[in-house]
Every structure is written in structure tokens, then in C-alpha cells.
Design a protein around this motif. Structure first.
Motif, short mmCIF file in Angstrom:
data_model
loop_
_atom_site.label_atom_id
_atom_site.label_comp_id
_atom_site.label_asym_id
_atom_site.label_seq_id
_atom_site.Cartn_x
_atom_site.Cartn_y
_atom_site.Cartn_z
N VAL A 145 0.85 -1.19 0.00
CA VAL A 145 0.00 0.00 0.00
C VAL A 145 0.89 1.24 0.00
O VAL A 145 2.10 1.15 0.27
CB VAL A 145 -0.94 0.02 1.23
CG1 VAL A 145 -1.85 -1.19 1.23
CG2 VAL A 145 -0.13 0.08 2.53
N GLU A 146 0.31 2.37 -0.33
CA GLU A 146 1.05 3.63 -0.20
C GLU A 146 1.31 3.88 1.28
O GLU A 146 0.38 3.93 2.08
CB GLU A 146 0.26 4.79 -0.81
CG GLU A 146 0.15 4.73 -2.32
CD GLU A 146 1.49 4.90 -3.02
OE1 GLU A 146 2.36 5.63 -2.48
OE2 GLU A 146 1.68 4.30 -4.10
N GLY A 147 2.57 4.03 1.63
CA GLY A 147 2.92 4.23 3.02
C GLY A 147 2.76 5.67 3.47
O GLY A 147 2.61 6.59 2.65
N THR A 148 2.80 5.86 4.77
CA THR A 148 2.73 7.19 5.36
C THR A 148 4.13 7.66 5.72
O THR A 148 4.83 7.00 6.49
CB THR A 148 1.85 7.18 6.63
OG1 THR A 148 0.54 6.75 6.28
CG2 THR A 148 1.80 8.57 7.25
N LEU A 149 4.55 8.77 5.14
CA LEU A 149 5.86 9.31 5.46
C LEU A 149 5.86 9.78 6.92
O LEU A 149 5.00 10.56 7.31
CB LEU A 149 6.19 10.47 4.53
CG LEU A 149 7.63 10.98 4.52
CD1 LEU A 149 8.56 9.95 3.89
CD2 LEU A 149 7.71 12.30 3.75
N PRO A 150 6.78 9.29 7.75
CA PRO A 150 6.80 9.73 9.15
C PRO A 150 6.83 11.25 9.25
O PRO A 150 7.60 11.92 8.54
CB PRO A 150 8.07 9.09 9.69
CG PRO A 150 8.24 7.85 8.87
CD PRO A 150 7.80 8.24 7.49
N ALA A 151 6.00 11.78 10.11
CA ALA A 151 5.86 13.24 10.25
C ALA A 151 6.99 13.78 11.12
O ALA A 151 6.93 13.73 12.34
CB ALA A 151 4.50 13.57 10.85
N LEU A 152 8.01 14.27 10.47
CA LEU A 152 9.14 14.85 11.21
C LEU A 152 9.71 16.03 10.45
O LEU A 152 9.54 16.14 9.23
CB LEU A 152 10.21 13.78 11.47
CG LEU A 152 10.80 13.04 10.27
CD1 LEU A 152 12.05 13.74 9.75
CD2 LEU A 152 11.14 11.61 10.65
N ASP A 153 10.35 16.90 11.18
CA ASP A 153 11.04 18.04 10.59
C ASP A 153 12.40 17.56 10.13
O ASP A 153 13.32 17.39 10.94
CB ASP A 153 11.15 19.16 11.63
CG ASP A 153 11.78 20.43 11.07
OD1 ASP A 153 12.63 20.34 10.15
OD2 ASP A 153 11.45 21.52 11.57
N TYR A 154 12.54 17.32 8.82
CA TYR A 154 13.76 16.67 8.33
C TYR A 154 14.98 17.57 8.51
O TYR A 154 16.06 17.09 8.84
CB TYR A 154 13.57 16.29 6.86
CG TYR A 154 14.66 15.36 6.36
CD1 TYR A 154 14.79 14.07 6.87
CD2 TYR A 154 15.55 15.77 5.37
CE1 TYR A 154 15.78 13.21 6.43
CE2 TYR A 154 16.55 14.91 4.92
CZ TYR A 154 16.67 13.65 5.45
OH TYR A 154 17.65 12.79 5.01
#
Length: 481
Positions: free
Chosen positions: A296-305
Motif C-alpha cells: 500500500v502507499e505508506g505514510t511518510l513519518p511526520a518529522l522536521d527533516y
């Protein structure tokens, strides 16, 4: 055993020959050393050779562990070993010696792995390429000598790809197993934080980001090695969940329930992904689907890169200061401009300027990354990403003696656009593997990464074994091998 035969076997197959009396440890050591002497002039992958001493040890070796008594290489990473000095790729730290063995070094030998040299690294293991001035030249990619073998375990990956040894020691604090595995077309696993001890005299590396492991031609060799080196030591600051069975047994069975795999094809900050790397992810997704898994399309972890890149750099800079000042104190002198390569010389100044509060904030950022990954992976078993955002870098692009005069912070930003999906996994403390499933039309390896939940190396190894059987890579060799 002749050299052609030796190169056709992985580590466990060589161990089987030893058990059946069809080869001896001395014969295998002769093969490995002969190949090292023949191929290292092209690779510049080996340092601190102890060939004759290792031949004598192999001749008197008593078979033990899953590997019996096969040749092995230790990374020049500072892993303590009485027999082998180290430099950590630095002219300043050259020829450090030890009066004890690291716990992992003893566990390697209990596994039946006989070290005969160390492998090259970038200075202080702080680059995704292996081009240390201390090593008198770069360690080139065995598939394309204009490109990097990766780093920091570049020498190890090149030696395995060149079939000098089937398995070699590596370590990973920001992609240092997975980057060279991807560049050189071999298999690499970074373990969960706390699964592999840093003892007996160290508790952690790089605020818990770094861990030891191996690079290998086969998934099963990595599984067998991990069975031997994994395990909590009382007093260690971190502990991964204890394994519930043998990693090697999990690989042999290679039977895993249908998994839900989240696919990531875009990184943070819209960092570009090379078409070949994106194609490799899609190809891996197709293989996984054919095995019955759900992609499935994954969720990009929500972080300030950007914040993470700065925090990662701050931790590295702090470690530069500790390593350099400890060495200077032992030498009884001050730092000279030619002690360090230019990027790390600037990194030393960055580290000197960091406050205690900045270091604490950097560690807190790593912990936040772990929580972001846990949330993003709540409804998937595994994340699928490119290992590298680009094809293996051209030599010079990531060198720490930067040809274009980059300072430390600018260098870390450049590195982040290359190994985008890797250091964040170290920050989160999760296990991950790099799989050499694809190549370009010219035969250059292109790898994909699988990221697992904390302590679930068994899932990653079983899934990797499934993919290895469906799309084997062991038959691919650089031309000179």
C-alpha cells in the motif's frame, strides 16, 4: 580447494565443507588471502593485514559455531581486538592498539569467523563514501571504479562483492552498512537499538544510533551471524526485545504470513529520487505482491527533516570532539590543520561550539523520530523505501576532504539528499535491511530498503529470504571476480 570453488560458496556452505572434512580452515584462509593479495590493489579495501599470523591460527583452529572456521574481515571502525590495531580512517588516530577484545569481536570468533585483516573506512566513519586520506586513495566501487563503494563500511562491502570473503564485519550509525551494501550489491542489515552490545567498555555509539553487524552475499549468513552476536549484556544502556527463536531458522523456513507493506517513493523536503532507484522500489513492490503480500502507499513519518539533519550532525560533531581531544591528550599536543580532513576539521570546530543544551535537544530529536516512525507504521508490518536516493555517488562527491570546500553543516545537507531514508532509521532505533534486487542496464547495483518494527529482525530476514529466492543476486559478480 581452488579459488574458483571458494568463490562459489557463502559462509555457511563453506562451514558445511569444513564439517564434512572436504576442506580445512587453513585451505580457506589461503584462498581468502590469495584473493586479497590479488584484488586489493584494485579495491584498496584492506588495511592492517595479519596474513601469516592468521594462517597459523587457521591451521590450529578447532571448528566452532555455525561458521566452523572461515576467513573474516573486521572493519577499521574501532571495534577493539588485541590482534589488530586500528585507525578509524584517520591519520590522527593511526595505529591505535587494544589490550582487550570487544564483546562482539569475541562473539564473531565463537561463531567460527577468523579475522585476518581490517577493512577501510572514511575518517571517523563519518561519510557515505570510503575515501580517507589515511588510506592513500579511495575504495572504489567494484562494479564501476569511477563511483564510490559507499561508507562507512565501504571496504567490507567491496571485499564481499569481490568474493574475498563471503561475510565481513560492518557497523551502521547513519547508513554505514546499508549504503555500501547498496553500492556494492550485497546484503546488509542494521539491527534494532540494543540488540547488539557495544561492550565491554562502551555503552553506546553516537547517542545510540550506531550498531555492529555484518555484510554478506546471502541472507542466511547474516542471520547466522546475528544469532551469535545478538543478545543483551547486563549493564548495557539499551535493550531490544529478546529474540524468540533462531534468526537462521526463520530464514530457512522463509514462511511468513502475508504482510502489509507501506511503500514510500518520496522523501522529506521533496528530495529527488533517481528514476533507477524509484524503479527498484516498484520492482520490489511487484515481487512482494507476487509473494502474496499487500503493498500500500505508506505514510511518510511526520518529522522536521531539516531539524533531524541538524541534530544528527550535532551528535556527530560532538563525537568528533571527544575522539580528537582524547587522542590529543594521549599524544600530549594540540590539534594541527593536517590532523583531520577539511570537513571534519570544521566539524571539530562546530562540536566545540555546541552547548550542553544543544546536545540534549539533538538526542530529544532522535527520540521524536522514533515516535514518528511508530505512528507511521501503526497499520503496516514493514516500510519499503529506496536504500539510496541516487545511484552510487561518483568518487569525490562525498569525500571529507571536500573538493568544493564544503563546511561540516553543508556537507551533512549534501549527504542527506543521498542517504535520505537511512539515518532516520538509526535515529528511530529500528531494524532495516538493504536488498540488492535490481541493477541498471550497465550492471550497477540498485538496492531497496525494508524497515521493520523494533525488535522484528526475524520478519525482515524471513521476508528478505523470500525475495532472495524469488530474485537471487548471488550469481552477479564484478568482472574481475
Amino acid at each position: 580447494m581452488n579459488l574458483n570453488e571458494y568463490q562459489n560458496f557463502d559462509g555457511l556452505a563453506l562451514a558445511d565443507l569444513l564439517q564434512r572434512g572436504e576442506a580445512t580452515s587453513a585451505e580457506l584462509m589461503d584462498c581468502a588471502i590469495s584473493l586479497a593479495e590479488a584484488r586489493n590493489p584494485q579495491l584498496n579495501a584492506i588495511t592492517y593485514p595479519r596474513y601469516e599470523e592468521s594462517r597459523r591460527i587457521a591451521a590450529d583452529w578447532t571448528l566452532r559455531g555455525p561458521f566452523g572456521g572461515i576467513p573474516f574481515l573486521l572493519k577499521d571502525s574501532g571495534l577493539a581486538h588485541r590482534r589488530f590495531p586500528c585507525s578509524i580512517g584517520s591519520r590522527l588516530l593511526n595505529d591505535l592498539t587494544y589490550d582487550y577484545n570487544a564483546t562482539v569481536a569475541d562473539r564473531f570468533e565463537a561463531a567460527g569467523l577468523i579475522p585476518f585483516a581490517r577493512t577501510t573506512v572514511p575518517e571517523l566513519c563519518m561519510a557515505g563514501t570510503t575515501e580517507a586520506l589515511r588510506n592513500n586513495g579511495a575504495t572504489p566501487n567494484p562494479w564501476d571504479r569511477t563511483r564510490s563503494a559507499g561508507g562507512s563500511s565501504g571496504g567490507a562491502a567491496a571485499a564481499v562483492a569481490a568474493r574475498i570473503v563471503p561475510v565481513a564485519h560492518g557497523s551502521d550509525g547513519g547508513g554505514s552498512i546499508r549504503i555500501p551494501a547498496a553500492c556494492c550489491g550485497v546484503f546488509g542489515l542494521k539491527a534494532s537499538r540494543g540488540l547488539v552490545t557495544a561492550g565491554p567498555k562502551r555503552g553506546e555509539g553516537w547517542a545510540g544510533m550506531a550498531t555492529d553487524g555484518v555484510l554478506s552475499m546471502s541472507v542466511r549468513d547474516t542471520a547466522a551471524a546475528l544469532d551469535m552476536i545478538a543478545g543483551y549484556v547486563p549493564g548495557a544502556p539499551y535493550a531490544a526485545p529478546p529474540k524468540t527463536g533462531s534468526y537462521l531458522d526463520a530464514v530457512r523456513e522463509a514462511d511468513v504470513r502475508p504482510l502489509r507493506v507501506g511503500m514510500l517513493r518520496q522523501g522529506w523536503n521533496s528530495i529527488g529520487i533517481a528514476p533507477e532507484c524509484d524503479s527498484a522500489v516498484q520492482n520490489t513492490a511487484a515481487l512482494l505482491t507476487s509473494l502474496g503480500h499487500v503493498v500500500v502507499e505508506g505514510t511518510l513519518p511526520a518529522l522536521d527533516y531539516n531539524q533531524f539533519v541538524e541534530a544528527h550532525g550535532s551528535i556527530l560533531a560532538s563525537n568528533i570532539v571527544v575522539a580528537v581531544d582524547t587522542r590529543l591528550k594521549a599524544l600530549g599536543r594540540t590539534l594541527r590543520d593536517d590532523d583531520l580532513e577539511s570537513v571534519l576539521l570544521d566539524g571539530y570546530e562546530v562540536g566545540k561550539g555546541l552547548s550542553a543544551a544543544a546536545y540534549v535537544e539533538a538526542v530529544a530529536c532522535l527520540h521524536a523520530v522514533g515516535r514518528a516512525f511508530a505512528l507511521a507504521m501503526a497499520d503496516v508490518d514493514v516500510l519499503l523505501t529506496p536504500t539510496l536516493a541516487q545511484l552510487p555517488a561518483k568518487l569525490g562527491h562525498l569525500a571529507l576532504h571536500s573538493p568544493d570546500g564544503l563546511g561540516f553543516r553543508a556537507y551533512r545537507t549534501r549527504a542527506a539528499s543521498y542517504s535520505t531514508f537511512l539515518p532516520v532509521v538509526n535515529g528511530a532505533g529500528l531494524p532495516a535491511v538493504s536488498l540488492p534486487l535490481a541493477t541498471t542496464a550497465e550492471g550497477l547495483p540498485v538496492a531497496t530498503q525494508l524497515i521493520g518494527h523494533f525488535g522484528r529482525e526475524d520478519v525482515l530476514l524471513t521476508l528478505s529470504a523470500q525475495l532472495e529466492r524469488l530474485a537471487p543476486w548471488s550469481g552477479r559478480r564484478p568482472s574481475f571476480a
